[in-house]
Design a protein around this motif. Structure first.
Motif, PDB file in Angstrom:
ATOM      1  N   TYR A 130      28.489  26.638  45.641  1.00  0.00           N
ATOM      2  CA  TYR A 130      28.511  27.980  45.041  1.00  0.00           C
ATOM      3  C   TYR A 130      29.919  28.588  45.081  1.00  0.00           C
ATOM      4  CZ  TYR A 130      23.505  28.333  44.252  1.00  0.00           C
ATOM      5  OH  TYR A 130      22.232  28.153  43.763  1.00  0.00           O
ATOM      6  N   LEU A 131      30.660  28.314  46.149  1.00  0.00           N
ATOM      7  CA  LEU A 131      32.036  28.829  46.242  1.00  0.00           C
ATOM      8  C   LEU A 131      32.912  28.215  45.152  1.00  0.00           C
ATOM      9  CD1 LEU A 131      32.552  28.785  50.126  1.00  0.00           C
ATOM     10  CD2 LEU A 131      32.226  30.800  48.684  1.00  0.00           C
ATOM     11  N   ASP A 132      32.705  26.919  44.883  1.00  0.00           N
ATOM     12  CA  ASP A 132      33.449  26.249  43.799  1.00  0.00           C
ATOM     13  C   ASP A 132      33.106  26.864  42.444  1.00  0.00           C
ATOM     14  OD1 ASP A 132      34.705  24.524  45.546  1.00  0.00           O
ATOM     15  OD2 ASP A 132      33.349  22.839  45.191  1.00  0.00           O
ATOM     16  N   GLN A 133      31.817  27.125  42.239  1.00  0.00           N
ATOM     17  CA  GLN A 133      31.361  27.743  40.989  1.00  0.00           C
ATOM     18  C   GLN A 133      31.985  29.127  40.809  1.00  0.00           C
ATOM     19  OE1 GLN A 133      27.059  27.793  40.636  1.00  0.00           O
ATOM     20  NE2 GLN A 133      27.122  29.024  38.764  1.00  0.00           N
ATOM     21  N   ALA A 134      31.990  29.907  41.891  1.00  0.00           N
ATOM     22  CA  ALA A 134      32.581  31.255  41.844  1.00  0.00           C
ATOM     23  C   ALA A 134      34.080  31.182  41.587  1.00  0.00           C
ATOM     24  CB  ALA A 134      32.313  31.985  43.157  1.00  0.00           C
ATOM     25  N   GLU A 135      34.759  30.217  42.212  1.00  0.00           N
ATOM     26  CA  GLU A 135      36.214  30.085  42.040  1.00  0.00           C
ATOM     27  C   GLU A 135      36.570  29.735  40.588  1.00  0.00           C
ATOM     28  OE1 GLU A 135      40.026  28.261  44.474  1.00  0.00           O
ATOM     29  OE2 GLU A 135      38.105  27.227  44.613  1.00  0.00           O
ATOM     30  N   GLU A 136      35.743  28.903  39.954  1.00  0.00           N
ATOM     31  CA  GLU A 136      35.949  28.553  38.532  1.00  0.00           C
ATOM     32  C   GLU A 136      35.831  29.802  37.660  1.00  0.00           C
ATOM     33  OE1 GLU A 136      33.357  25.411  37.278  1.00  0.00           O
ATOM     34  OE2 GLU A 136      34.061  24.033  38.841  1.00  0.00           O
ATOM     35  N   LEU A 137      34.810  30.626  37.929  1.00  0.00           N
ATOM     36  CA  LEU A 137      34.609  31.861  37.158  1.00  0.00           C
ATOM     37  C   LEU A 137      35.747  32.851  37.405  1.00  0.00           C
ATOM     38  CD1 LEU A 137      30.763  32.365  37.699  1.00  0.00           C
ATOM     39  CD2 LEU A 137      31.881  31.665  35.577  1.00  0.00           C
ATOM     40  N   ILE A 138      36.242  32.890  38.646  1.00  0.00           N
ATOM     41  CA  ILE A 138      37.378  33.767  38.985  1.00  0.00           C
ATOM     42  C   ILE A 138      38.619  33.342  38.193  1.00  0.00           C
ATOM     43  CG2 ILE A 138      39.018  34.374  40.826  1.00  0.00           C
ATOM     44  CD1 ILE A 138      36.550  34.213  42.773  1.00  0.00           C
ATOM     45  N   ALA A 139      38.848  32.019  38.109  1.00  0.00           N
ATOM     46  CA  ALA A 139      40.014  31.492  37.373  1.00  0.00           C
ATOM     47  C   ALA A 139      39.941  31.838  35.888  1.00  0.00           C
ATOM     48  CB  ALA A 139      40.108  29.983  37.567  1.00  0.00           C
ATOM     49  N   GLU A 140      38.710  31.898  35.350  1.00  0.00           N
ATOM     50  CA  GLU A 140      38.516  32.195  33.923  1.00  0.00           C
ATOM     51  C   GLU A 140      38.550  33.692  33.628  1.00  0.00           C
ATOM     52  OE1 GLU A 140      34.756  30.443  33.056  1.00  0.00           O
ATOM     53  OE2 GLU A 140      35.455  28.383  33.371  1.00  0.00           O
ATOM     54  N   TYR A 141      38.370  34.535  34.667  1.00  0.00           N
ATOM     55  CA  TYR A 141      38.282  35.983  34.451  1.00  0.00           C
ATOM     56  C   TYR A 141      39.653  36.539  34.035  1.00  0.00           C
ATOM     57  CZ  TYR A 141      36.398  40.687  35.060  1.00  0.00           C
ATOM     58  OH  TYR A 141      35.960  41.962  34.844  1.00  0.00           O
ATOM     59  N   PRO A 142      39.708  37.264  32.920  1.00  0.00           N
ATOM     60  CA  PRO A 142      41.015  37.668  32.370  1.00  0.00           C
ATOM     61  C   PRO A 142      41.759  38.751  33.156  1.00  0.00           C
ATOM     62  CG  PRO A 142      39.211  38.587  31.065  1.00  0.00           C
ATOM     63  CD  PRO A 142      38.600  37.671  32.053  1.00  0.00           C
ATOM     64  N   TYR A 143      41.023  39.617  33.870  1.00  0.00           N
ATOM     65  CA  TYR A 143      41.668  40.741  34.570  1.00  0.00           C
ATOM     66  C   TYR A 143      41.835  40.398  36.051  1.00  0.00           C
ATOM     67  CZ  TYR A 143      39.845  42.694  30.247  1.00  0.00           C
ATOM     68  OH  TYR A 143      39.528  42.895  28.938  1.00  0.00           O
ATOM     69  N   LYS A 144      42.959  39.801  36.366  1.00  0.00           N
ATOM     70  CA  LYS A 144      43.195  39.242  37.704  1.00  0.00           C
ATOM     71  C   LYS A 144      43.186  40.292  38.821  1.00  0.00           C
ATOM     72  CE  LYS A 144      43.421  35.212  35.931  1.00  0.00           C
ATOM     73  NZ  LYS A 144      42.218  34.359  36.036  1.00  0.00           N
ATOM     74  N   ASP A 145      43.591  41.519  38.506  1.00  0.00           N
ATOM     75  CA  ASP A 145      43.600  42.579  39.526  1.00  0.00           C
ATOM     76  C   ASP A 145      42.198  42.935  40.008  1.00  0.00           C
ATOM     77  OD1 ASP A 145      46.308  42.760  39.525  1.00  0.00           O
ATOM     78  OD2 ASP A 145      46.433  44.503  38.213  1.00  0.00           O
ATOM     79  N   SER A 146      41.187  42.568  39.207  1.00  0.00           N
ATOM     80  CA  SER A 146      39.798  42.910  39.546  1.00  0.00           C
ATOM     81  C   SER A 146      39.118  41.863  40.430  1.00  0.00           C
ATOM     82  CB  SER A 146      38.977  43.089  38.264  1.00  0.00           C
ATOM     83  OG  SER A 146      39.527  44.095  37.452  1.00  0.00           O
ATOM     84  N   VAL A 147      39.787  40.717  40.630  1.00  0.00           N
ATOM     85  CA  VAL A 147      39.112  39.628  41.359  1.00  0.00           C
ATOM     86  C   VAL A 147      39.778  39.277  42.696  1.00  0.00           C
ATOM     87  CG1 VAL A 147      37.989  38.544  39.369  1.00  0.00           C
ATOM     88  CG2 VAL A 147      40.344  37.929  39.930  1.00  0.00           C
ATOM     89  N   HIS A 148      40.711  40.105  43.143  1.00  0.00           N
ATOM     90  CA  HIS A 148      41.364  39.828  44.438  1.00  0.00           C
ATOM     91  C   HIS A 148      40.354  39.807  45.582  1.00  0.00           C
ATOM     92  CE1 HIS A 148      45.322  39.795  42.796  1.00  0.00           C
ATOM     93  NE2 HIS A 148      45.327  41.075  42.455  1.00  0.00           N
ATOM     94  N   THR A 149      39.406  40.767  45.564  1.00  0.00           N
ATOM     95  CA  THR A 149      38.396  40.832  46.634  1.00  0.00           C
ATOM     96  C   THR A 149      37.534  39.573  46.645  1.00  0.00           C
ATOM     97  OG1 THR A 149      38.292  43.249  46.549  1.00  0.00           O
ATOM     98  CG2 THR A 149      36.411  42.124  47.536  1.00  0.00           C
ATOM     99  N   GLU A 150      37.055  39.174  45.456  1.00  0.00           N
ATOM    100  CA  GLU A 150      36.172  38.007  45.373  1.00  0.00           C
ATOM    101  C   GLU A 150      36.897  36.726  45.763  1.00  0.00           C
ATOM    102  OE1 GLU A 150      32.979  38.230  45.075  1.00  0.00           O
ATOM    103  OE2 GLU A 150      33.136  40.383  44.774  1.00  0.00           O
ATOM    104  N   LEU A 151      38.148  36.580  45.315  1.00  0.00           N
ATOM    105  CA  LEU A 151      38.917  35.385  45.676  1.00  0.00           C
ATOM    106  C   LEU A 151      39.223  35.388  47.174  1.00  0.00           C
ATOM    107  CD1 LEU A 151      40.219  32.809  44.632  1.00  0.00           C
ATOM    108  CD2 LEU A 151      42.273  34.101  44.084  1.00  0.00           C
ATOM    109  N   GLY A 152      39.523  36.584  47.709  1.00  0.00           N
ATOM    110  CA  GLY A 152      39.772  36.714  49.142  1.00  0.00           C
ATOM    111  C   GLY A 152      38.560  36.288  49.959  1.00  0.00           C
ATOM    112  N   LYS A 153      37.377  36.780  49.578  1.00  0.00           N
ATOM    113  CA  LYS A 153      36.137  36.418  50.282  1.00  0.00           C
ATOM    114  C   LYS A 153      35.875  34.914  50.170  1.00  0.00           C
ATOM    115  CE  LYS A 153      33.305  39.333  48.263  1.00  0.00           C
ATOM    116  NZ  LYS A 153      32.065  40.078  47.926  1.00  0.00           N
TER     117      LYS A 153
END
Length: 386
Positions: A130-153
């Protein structure tokens, strides 16, 4: 006159529409504020967080996104209380609604949370999946400032897993990556609790690596961060970590001071693991100081809490095994369906081949019969001519 009446009706409809939309917007704005406040209370008042989550689900009405957020909040509250069975129950409810949502960031959040949940249940292979799946979606998400928390977790949980499965050196690398991402988050209160957890776990890693100095530094830092945001359970854990180092170095009285402070902070948090560790520490330090009556009190509390934890873990293990069993059953059904599907296709192909050869043989037989008939007619004609 009729024209004026129509205009008036249209005006009433427009005003009604705008008023309704405004009411909905105000309601959702209020829910956003409630969610933000509740997220900051997860480690200080998880019971209240669960109640708030239930209210959010009710007030969300037909808004799928807010229902998902409400269920996740309840799940987070139970996680903070280490009731992983109930936490998983509400996480599943939020996951079941996820395909109805168009919010990509919310999807990342829930998938990340699922990875965290499996880590808590010690189903590490599913957690990484699930972490790999989430990381793939984070990489695809266009607004990088919005995903710092999720990538950090995401990095932090990988660190926790690698601490258990690989080595503390690898774990610290991922914990540091997580801290870097969380430091970029503008909502300091929301990210600080996670940073405190990361720093506390770095302290545990250094303790395992026999580096008491760095361990104590990280535990003290984790406690300071937790104190600033009133995260009582996190501060108590950090104090408990400091006490462990002080005990190993023979500073029993200082260790007791830290543990008693942790004990006062833990009241109302209802974290069995935290209570167990505090009672264990108090018993060890009182034993080292030959204070037998105090040792007996906390040793008994430690044993009682340990029994409660084992009962809870038994339920959690049953739950995780149930999840595994359900997945294996689903895979078995899927493989069976695929097998029968392939078998049906093969049977159809075989039938088509048989039909093809049957038609071919039939055609050839007819052609041979026609040729024989022609030969027979020709022979009869020659006989007549003779």
């Amino acid at each position: 006159m009729s024209s004026n009446k129509n205009k008036y009706c249209l005006f009433v409809v427009v005003i009604g529409f705008l008023t309704t939309n405004s009411a909905y917007a105000q309601n959702y704005k209020k829910l956003d504020s409630i969610l933000k406040t509740a997220n900051n209370e997860i480690y200080s008042n998880p019971d209240n967080v669960i109640k708030i989550g239930e209210k959010v689900v009710k007030q969300a009405e037909n808004n799928v996104d807010y229902k998902i957020k409400g269920y996740k909040l309840i799940s987070d509250g139970y996680s903070a209380k280490r009731n992983y069975e109930k936490s998983l129950e509400y996480l599943i409810k939020s996951s079941q609604l996820l395909n109805l949502s168009k919010d990509k960031l919310l999807k990342i959040n829930i998938i990340n949370k699922t990875g965290i949940q499996y880590h808590q249940l010690k189903v590490y292979d599913k957690a990484i999946q699930y972490l790999d799946q989430a990381e793939e979606l984070i990489a695809e998400y266009p607004y990088k400032d919005s995903v710092h928390t999720e990538l950090g977790k995401n990095y932090l949980v990988r660190g926790f897993i690698y601490k258990e499965k690989l080595s503390c050196a690898i774990a610290i690398t991922y914990l540091d990556r997580g801290i870097v991402e969380l430091m970029k988050v503008k909502d300091v209160a929301n990210s600080s609790s996670k940073i405190s957890i990361a720093v506390y776990n770095k302290g545990n890693c250094y303790l395992l690596m026999k580096n008491n100095k760095l361990a104590l530094e990280n535990f003290k830092k984790a406690a300071t961060i937790a104190r600033e945001i009133n995260a009582k359970s996190l501060e108590a854990f950090a104090l408990k970590g400091s006490a462990k180092v002080l005990f190993l170095e023979g500073n029993y009285k200082e260790a007791l001071e830290a543990l008693n402070k942790a004990l006062s902070l833990s009241v109302g948090v209802n974290d069995l693991i935290l209570n167990q560790e505090i009672y264990r520490g108090l018993a060890e330090n009182y034993l080292a100081l030959s204070q037998w009556s105090q040792f007996e009190i906390y040793q008994l509390k430690f044993l009682e809490t340990q029994k409660l934890i084992k009962d809870t873990e038994r339920t959690s293990v049953s739950e995780s095994l149930g999840v595994k069993e359900a997945e294996l059953k689903a895979k078995k059904i899927e493989l069976s369906n695929k097998f029968y599907y392939l078998l049906l296709i093969l049977i159809l192909i075989l039938i088509l081949i048989v039909l093809f050869f049957y038609v071919l043989v039939k055609r050839k037989t007819n052609e041979i019969k026609i040729i024989k008939d022609k030969i027979y007619l020709l022979q009869n004609q020659k006989v007549k001519e003779l």
